[in-house]
Write an enzyme that holds these catalytic residues in place. Structure first.
Site, short mmCIF file in Angstrom:
data_model
loop_
_atom_site.label_atom_id
_atom_site.label_comp_id
_atom_site.label_asym_id
_atom_site.label_seq_id
_atom_site.Cartn_x
_atom_site.Cartn_y
_atom_site.Cartn_z
N LYS A 43 -10.73 2.37 -12.34
CA LYS A 43 -11.73 2.43 -13.41
C LYS A 43 -11.17 3.02 -14.69
CE LYS A 43 -15.78 1.48 -10.90
NZ LYS A 43 -16.91 1.97 -10.14
N ARG A 61 -14.69 3.11 -2.02
CA ARG A 61 -14.60 1.68 -2.35
C ARG A 61 -13.34 1.49 -3.20
NH1 ARG A 61 -15.90 -1.70 -6.45
NH2 ARG A 61 -16.69 -3.76 -5.89
N1 PMM Z 1 -18.04 -0.53 -8.89
C1 PMM Z 1 -17.89 -1.84 -9.20
C2 PMM Z 1 -18.54 -2.83 -8.45
N2 PMM Z 1 -19.33 -2.50 -7.41
N3 PMM Z 1 -20.29 -0.86 -6.02
C3 PMM Z 1 -20.47 0.42 -5.71
N4 PMM Z 1 -21.28 0.76 -4.68
N5 PMM Z 1 -19.87 1.43 -6.41
C4 PMM Z 1 -19.04 1.18 -7.46
O1 PMM Z 1 -18.54 2.14 -8.07
C5 PMM Z 1 -18.84 -0.19 -7.84
C6 PMM Z 1 -19.50 -1.19 -7.07
C7 PMM Z 1 -17.01 -2.23 -10.35
O2 PMM Z 1 -15.67 -2.25 -9.98
P1 PMM Z 1 -14.85 -3.61 -9.61
O3 PMM Z 1 -15.03 -4.56 -10.76
O4 PMM Z 1 -13.45 -3.16 -9.46
O5 PMM Z 1 -15.38 -4.17 -8.35
#
Ligand code: PMM
Length: 266
Positions: free
Chosen positions: A206, A245
């Site tokens: 991030k 995650r």
């Molecule tokens: N961040 C992203 C997408 N989905 N879901 C949860 N539960 N928590 C998060 O912090 C989260 C998520 C965005 O990140 P990505 O684009 O790398 O998937």
């Protein structure tokens, strides 16, 4: 939880796994690297992103979920839409990861309530194209405000019929948050744990990590934040986080192994 973004436009890995074959292969690699859960998403939530049509999102995620779940994986669907959650559960997903915590499409709570699935409710304030306008956490500060707003989502999920034992909460790092907000939330995760549910944290790649590592004012690019993330994972090992995650499962496993070794024999 290993991330499989079946999107052409995710900030971290957009376009890399946007065919059925490449997404399934990536999911299997994450399992081999030690993932317990695969999180399959078909909508990019990067700041400024526009939303796909429902049909597009369904086309992206359902075949990937079906294939990976049939192979025995514990699959989570990353969606804010009731219709997508329903199709994903039919295809074999057992967790609904809703970054909006039921705010974007409240019917998603009924879908989960009518299933046996677990529900991840993340702290969220607005869709990606507008979330930069919602970073004001005065007067109470980010930790207390997120605790209160997540608590409201927990109540809504329970009111819809999802038992508390199936609910996981997430501070939503990077979602309507300035970098310092993310650090404050990470420093005080115990306050969110006080809501009484397991916690999920998504910090991988991030932009607040990029901001931390900036050089001559230039943030560290998205593909070069993994070492900082591994350090964070090691430091989070004792902070009551139940699910991480992440994009790089191997680096995460390594960091957790180091943290466990430093604690000594159980
Ligand atoms: N961040 C992203 C997408 N989905 N879901 C949860 N539960 N928590 C998060 O912090 C989260 C998520 C965005 O990140 P990505 O684009 O790398 O998937």
């Amino acid at each position: 939880m290993g991330i499989v973004n079946v999107t052409p436009d995710s900030f971290s890995d957009g376009g890399r796994y946007d065919t059925l074959e490449s997404a399934v292969e990536h999911g299997r690699e994450l399992l081999d690297a030690g993932a317990d859960i695969l999180d399959i998403g078909g909508e990019s939530t990067r700041p400024g992103a526009t939303r796909p049509f429902v049909a597009e999102e369904l086309d992206r995620v359902v075949p990937v979920i079906r294939e990976l779940a049939a192979g025995g994986a514990l699959v989570s669907v990353d969606t804010m839409r009731a219709e997508v959650a329903e199709a994903a559960l039919e295809a074999g997903a057992r967790i609904v990861n809703d970054v909006s915590g039921g705010l974007a499409d409240p019917r998603i709570l009924d879908v989960v309530a009518g299933s046996e699935a677990a529900y991840v409710a993340m702290h969220w304030r607005a869709h990606a194209d507008r979330m930069r306008d919602f970073t004001d956490y005065s007067p109470d500060g980010v930790v207390e405000t997120v605790r209160r707003e997540l608590g409201e989502r927990l109540e809504a999920a329970e009111a819809a019929g999802i038992p508390r034992a199936r609910i996981v909460l997430d501070p939503g790092l990077g979602f309507a948050k300035e970098p310092h907000h993310n650090w404050e939330l990470l420093q005080q995760l115990d306050v969110l744990a006080g809501l009484g549910c397991p916690l999920l944290v998504g910090a991988s790649r991030k932009s607040f990590l990029g901001t931390l590592l900036r050089h001559d004012g230039v943030p560290r690019p998205v593909g070069e934040r993994e070492h900082a993330h591994a350090a964070l994972v090691a430091l989070l090992a004792d902070r009551g986080v139940d699910i991480l995650r992440v994009h790089d499962v191997r680096a995460t496993r390594d960091a957790l192994a180091v943290a466990a070794a430093m604690k000594g024999p159980a």
